[in-house]
Design an enzyme around this catalytic site. Structure first.
Site, PDB file in Angstrom:
ATOM      1  N   THR A  60     -32.936  -7.285  -3.653  1.00 42.60           N
ATOM      2  CA  THR A  60     -33.084  -8.185  -4.796  1.00 42.60           C
ATOM      3  C   THR A  60     -34.571  -8.295  -5.124  1.00 42.60           C
ATOM      4  O   THR A  60     -35.423  -7.995  -4.291  1.00 42.60           O
ATOM      5  CB  THR A  60     -32.542  -9.600  -4.504  1.00 42.60           C
ATOM      6  N   CYS A  61     -34.873  -8.708  -6.332  1.00 45.68           N
ATOM      7  CA  CYS A  61     -36.257  -8.979  -6.740  1.00 45.68           C
ATOM      8  C   CYS A  61     -36.188 -10.065  -7.803  1.00 45.68           C
ATOM      9  O   CYS A  61     -35.354 -10.953  -7.713  1.00 45.68           O
ATOM     10  CB  CYS A  61     -36.956  -7.710  -7.217  1.00 45.68           C
ATOM     11  N   ALA A  62     -37.021 -10.016  -8.815  1.00 48.30           N
ATOM     12  CA  ALA A  62     -36.975 -11.023  -9.879  1.00 48.30           C
ATOM     13  C   ALA A  62     -35.910 -10.671 -10.921  1.00 48.30           C
ATOM     14  O   ALA A  62     -35.131 -11.520 -11.337  1.00 48.30           O
ATOM     15  CB  ALA A  62     -38.337 -11.166 -10.548  1.00 48.30           C
ATOM     16  N   GLY A  90     -34.389  -7.087 -10.949  1.00 50.45           N
ATOM     17  CA  GLY A  90     -33.645  -5.896 -10.572  1.00 50.45           C
ATOM     18  C   GLY A  90     -34.423  -4.605 -10.565  1.00 50.45           C
ATOM     19  O   GLY A  90     -33.976  -3.616  -9.997  1.00 50.45           O
TER      20      GLY A  90
END
Length: 128
Positions: free
Chosen positions: A86-88, A90
């Protein structure tokens, strides 16, 4: 790149929500690749570990000693484990999955909407 969209399992909000409703299975690692400052200001998805993509893009290639020094208290995932990134939004998550594939990990997933989608859907947020 090492993996492509078709070789990644794409996760949704409900998938991640169901997955973290209990302790994660020991063979699954939820990895947040945002920078520590992002996690400190916004929080993180519960049970995720932080392996920042920008400052440590090759973290999964680190030797056991370097890993322990860099990420104290975080167990390095075994090659056979499923890694869900996950990130901010994608984007970094997909790049991190590519690097994981280049380092021999094959069971890979990405939460496409990542933290932004998690927040928008009212997901529980763990403050750090």
């Amino acid at each position: 790149m090492g993996s492509n969209q078709s070789s990644l399992k794409l996760y949704t909000f409900s998938d991640i929500s169901s997955l973290i409703s209990n302790p994660l299975p020991s063979n699954v690692t939820l990895i947040d690749v945002r920078e520590p400052s992002e996690l400190q200001s916004l929080g993180k998805i519960p049970q995720s570990v932080n392996l920042p993509y920008k400052t440590h893009p090759n973290a999964l290639s680190y030797s056991e000693n370097v890993w322990k020094d860099t990420f104290p208290g975080v167990e390095k995932p075994a090659l056979e484990n499923e890694l869900i990134f996950t990130c901010a939004a994608g984007v970094r998550a997909k790049f991190a999955a590519d690097i994981a594939a280049e380092n021999g990990y094959q069971n890979l997933g990405v939460y496409s909407g990542s933290f932004g989608d998690w927040q928008a859907n009212g997901g529980k947020i763990e403050q750090i």
